[in-house]
Design a protein around this motif. Structure first.
Motif, short mmCIF file in Angstrom:
data_model
loop_
_atom_site.label_atom_id
_atom_site.label_comp_id
_atom_site.label_asym_id
_atom_site.label_seq_id
_atom_site.Cartn_x
_atom_site.Cartn_y
_atom_site.Cartn_z
N VAL A 170 1.73 6.76 1.30
CA VAL A 170 2.26 8.09 0.98
C VAL A 170 3.51 7.96 0.11
N ILE A 171 4.39 7.02 0.48
CA ILE A 171 5.62 6.84 -0.31
C ILE A 171 5.29 6.42 -1.74
N LEU A 172 4.33 5.50 -1.87
CA LEU A 172 3.95 5.05 -3.22
C LEU A 172 3.41 6.21 -4.05
N MET A 173 2.60 7.03 -3.40
CA MET A 173 2.03 8.19 -4.10
C MET A 173 3.16 9.13 -4.54
N LEU A 174 4.10 9.38 -3.60
CA LEU A 174 5.19 10.30 -3.92
C LEU A 174 6.08 9.73 -5.02
N LEU A 175 6.17 8.43 -5.08
CA LEU A 175 6.99 7.81 -6.12
C LEU A 175 6.31 7.86 -7.48
N PHE A 176 5.03 7.48 -7.49
CA PHE A 176 4.41 7.21 -8.79
C PHE A 176 3.68 8.40 -9.38
N MET A 224 -3.89 -5.56 -14.77
CA MET A 224 -2.62 -4.87 -14.51
C MET A 224 -2.67 -3.93 -13.32
N PRO A 225 -3.68 -3.06 -13.17
CA PRO A 225 -3.68 -2.16 -12.01
C PRO A 225 -3.63 -2.92 -10.69
N TYR A 226 -4.41 -4.00 -10.60
CA TYR A 226 -4.42 -4.76 -9.36
C TYR A 226 -3.05 -5.41 -9.10
N LEU A 227 -2.50 -6.04 -10.12
CA LEU A 227 -1.22 -6.74 -9.94
C LEU A 227 -0.11 -5.75 -9.59
N LEU A 228 -0.10 -4.61 -10.28
CA LEU A 228 0.93 -3.61 -9.99
C LEU A 228 0.78 -3.10 -8.56
N THR A 229 -0.46 -2.87 -8.15
CA THR A 229 -0.68 -2.33 -6.80
C THR A 229 -0.24 -3.33 -5.74
N ILE A 230 -0.64 -4.60 -5.85
CA ILE A 230 -0.21 -5.53 -4.80
C ILE A 230 1.30 -5.71 -4.84
N LEU B 21 -5.81 2.79 -2.09
CA LEU B 21 -4.54 2.82 -2.84
C LEU B 21 -4.75 2.32 -4.27
N LEU B 22 -5.51 1.24 -4.39
CA LEU B 22 -5.76 0.66 -5.71
C LEU B 22 -6.48 1.67 -6.60
N VAL B 23 -7.50 2.30 -6.04
CA VAL B 23 -8.29 3.25 -6.84
C VAL B 23 -7.43 4.44 -7.26
N LEU B 24 -6.66 4.98 -6.28
CA LEU B 24 -5.84 6.16 -6.58
C LEU B 24 -4.76 5.84 -7.61
N LEU B 25 -4.02 4.76 -7.34
CA LEU B 25 -2.92 4.44 -8.25
C LEU B 25 -3.44 4.08 -9.63
N ARG B 26 -4.57 3.39 -9.66
CA ARG B 26 -5.13 2.98 -10.94
C ARG B 26 -5.46 4.19 -11.79
N LYS B 27 -6.06 5.19 -11.13
CA LYS B 27 -6.49 6.37 -11.89
C LYS B 27 -5.30 7.26 -12.22
N PHE B 28 -4.43 7.52 -11.21
CA PHE B 28 -3.43 8.57 -11.39
C PHE B 28 -2.05 8.06 -11.76
N ALA B 29 -1.81 6.76 -11.59
CA ALA B 29 -0.46 6.27 -11.89
C ALA B 29 -0.47 5.21 -13.00
N TRP B 30 -1.21 4.14 -12.78
CA TRP B 30 -1.07 3.01 -13.71
C TRP B 30 -1.59 3.36 -15.09
N LYS B 31 -2.73 4.07 -15.14
CA LYS B 31 -3.28 4.38 -16.46
C LYS B 31 -2.31 5.19 -17.29
#
Lengths: 384, 164, 65
Positions: A170-176, A224-230, B21-31
């Motif tokens: 939730v915090i990550l979502m609220l941040l990003f 990049m998405p994977y590395l950023l997420t971990i 988390l990976l799917v959500l962030l990938r679509k809505f944040a990282w891209k």
């Protein structure tokens, strides 16, 4: 690990404060659960705090009285906790609440009182011993090492660590998400401001310091998405673990299940990205053919040690940090003298600050090594 | 030992949570973020490039201006030099022609003088001849009486008249 | 049961300490010699230290078991 805990607290508590900490424990009197009366109880206390739990304890303790028949009466309680969902697979899906384990009992173990909870869910009796759920059967039976011999249902409970992990999501979502929205709305012409700027530094850091040098300019973008997420997931969970009160203090990134999952995902990403050169090196290593029966298993095991090292490194670093901070704080209670706070508070503070660095460093190293492993799998080199 | 044995529940939930988390962030944040950062960096690079380009063009322009100036200066010098040379040659020519004229005038003057003199001499000769004839007539008239005297006189006169 | 484990863990930690110390020292020398390569040296240093640390943690975990 318990031995490890014992080592540390033995060294700190027994060697330094042996006389003060060696108080006899009495099993048949009023006991304040959650307080520390001996070095052994300190061990249990610390172990309990670095482990996962089925309910989220916020503060306080129970004043209890143990009875000869193994039952425990709660005399008074200042404890506040949140009961969490218990999900078991035991001839079907069983859901309950951790508060359903409401009969407190005790058992003698290594000359000490160990508490466990018993509860009835759907007419089946279960017990929760050291935060693990067992069938009650004909009562709790321990082997000579102190582990229960009772059978276990599959336990998919939403434990404290799961909840803490969800909080970090939730915090990550609220941040990003707002930051990303800002980029979309304001476009890229505006200079980044505030949070956007702060987050961008780390995003660019992961890209320029981790992904590009290790994977290579051409292929880094895919990962990049994977590395950023971990990176952010581990870092945030490390930091949440350092917050000493609710809703922090859970040892999520110091739990081996958590680190193992991330390491296995890195392993899978690495293997699925492996190109011809990578597999050739494993399956047709540049050695005489006679050595293949030895070399191929060695190469395959070699790939497996990497995720194993990732798992252990993150788990041990974060857990050790928690243990050291708790051990320093434990000195005060083990010695039963507030004067020790003069030593343990500055030392605890020092370790906590160090842990802030370690929180970042371990997230960085995990991401960096993941990138490195992926990099070796996608690297194109001419074989000689 | 409990700590290093992963629990099946946390393994399961971590996998689920991480993948979501990976799917959500990938679509809505990282891209969007990576895209924006990359575009901005591209823009900055472009701006830098164009600034550099402009500077280069400026430099080229300045160089061109300087070239032009230099050329103009050189041209001016050439013109000046040419003008000077032309002037000098003109003066020289003028001098020469003046000299020639002067010479010619002198020569013709001399010629004229010589002619006049010749004319004068011829005239004089004629006059003298006439005069001599008259004198000779008179003398002849007076002397013809005495023949001897006549002859000596004529000889004498002739000797005297032989001027030229 | 506890003492041998403690000795094992201690030995692993000593080994890792020496190893990481050497890496750190060499990295410092490298940076002093070539300050412009500090970033690259630090990255390589962290990776090498992490790998050694991994081995040491294996030792600690195994000695716990």
């Amino acid at each position: 690990m318990m031995l490890y805990v014992k080592n540390i607290s033995r060294i700190i508590t027994v060697a330094l404060f042996a006389l003060l900490s060696l108080l006899p424990s009495n099993a048949s009197a009023t006991i304040v659960e959650g307080t520390v009366n001996s070095s052994k109880e300190l061990n249990n206390f610390i172990t309990h705090h670095v482990k996962d739990a089925h309910s989220w304890h916020i503060w306080g303790e129970n004043k209890t009285q143990v009875n000869a028949d193994g039952t425990v009466n709660v005399l008074s309680s200042t404890a506040i906790h949140i009961g969490l969902p218990v999900i078991l697979i035991d001839n079907g899906l069983i859901t309950a609440n951790s508060d359903d384990f409401n009969e407190l009992r005790w058992i003698e173990q290594d000359g000490d009182t160990t508490y466990y909870a018993q509860g009835k869910i759907n007419e089946t009796e279960y017990i929760m011993f050291h935060e693990k759920i067992y069938h009650l059967g004909s009562g709790l039976k321990l082997d000579e090492k102190g582990h229960p011999t009772n059978s276990r249902p599959l336990d998919f409970s939403l434990t404290q660590n799961v909840m803490s992990m969800l909080l970090s999501v939730v915090i990550l979502m609220l941040l990003f998400l707002p930051a990303a929205k800002k980029y979309k709305k304001k476009g890229i012409v505006s200079a980044p401001t505030g949070r956007q700027n702060f987050l961008e530094i780390f995003v660019v850091f992961v890209r320029d310091e981790i992904a590009k040098p290790n994977i290579g300019e051409k292929k880094y973008a895919r990962y990049m998405p994977y590395l950023l997420t971990i990176f952010f997931f581990i870092w945030l969970n490390n930091l949440l673990g350092l917050v000493p009160f609710f809703p922090g203090a859970s040892n999520v990134s110091g739990n081996i299940a958590f680190t193992a999952v991330l390491a296995v995902i890195t392993y899978l990403v690495t293997q699925f990205s492996g190109n011809k050169d990578y597999w050739k090196h494993i399956l047709l290593p540049p050695v005489p053919k006679a050595l293949y029966p030895i070399m191929i298993p060695v190469e395959i095991i070699g790939t497996l040690t990497k995720p194993f090292a990732l798992t252990i490194r993150l788990f041990a670093n974060i857990t050790a940090g928690h243990i050291v901070v708790l051990a320093f704080m434990g000195i005060i209670f083990s010695a039963k003298n507030i004067g020790w706070a003069g030593l343990s508070v500055p030392m605890g503070l020092f370790i906590s600050v160090l842990e802030l660095l370690v929180a970042f460093l371990q997230a960085f190293i995990f991401t960096m090594l993941s990138a490195l492993f992926i990099g070796t799998a996608v690297e194109e080199h001419s074989h000689h | 030992m409990d700590l290093i044995i992963p629990s099946e529940g946390l393994l399961f939930w971590t996998t689920i949570v991480f993948v979501i988390l990976l799917v959500l962030l990938r679509k809505f944040a990282w891209k969007p973020i990576l895209g924006a950062v990359q575009t901005r960096e591209g823009n900055i690079q472009k701006a830098l490039d164009s600034a550099k380009d402009a500077e280069e063009r400026m430099n080229a322009l300045t160089a061109q201006n300087e070239d032009l100036l230099k050329q103009a200066r050189e041209e001016r010098n050439v013109i000046l030099r040419e003008a000077k040379a032309a002037g000098e040659s003109m003066v020289a020519e003028a001098k020469e022609s003046a000299q020639k004229d002067a010479d010619r005038i002198l020569v013709s003057a001399n010629e004229q003088i010589a002619n006049e003199r010749m004319k004068a001499v011829v005239e004089l000769k004629n006059q003298v001849g006439k005069l001599s004839l008259e004198i000779a007539e008179k003398i002849l008239k007076s002397e013809l009486d005495d023949k001897a005297k006549q002859e000596s006189l004529v000889n004498h006169l002739v000797e005297d008249v032989n001027l030229n | 049961m506890v003492i041998p484990a403690a000795i094992g863990a201690g030995l692993a930690v000593i080994g890792a300490g020496i190893g990481i110390g050497k890496i750190g020292g060499s990295a410092m020398e490298g940076i002093a010699r070539q300050p412009e390569a500090a970033g690259k040296i630090q990255t390589a240093m962290i990776i090498a230290a992490a790998l050694i640390e991994g081995v040491a943690l294996f030792g600690v975990v195994v000695s716990m078991g």
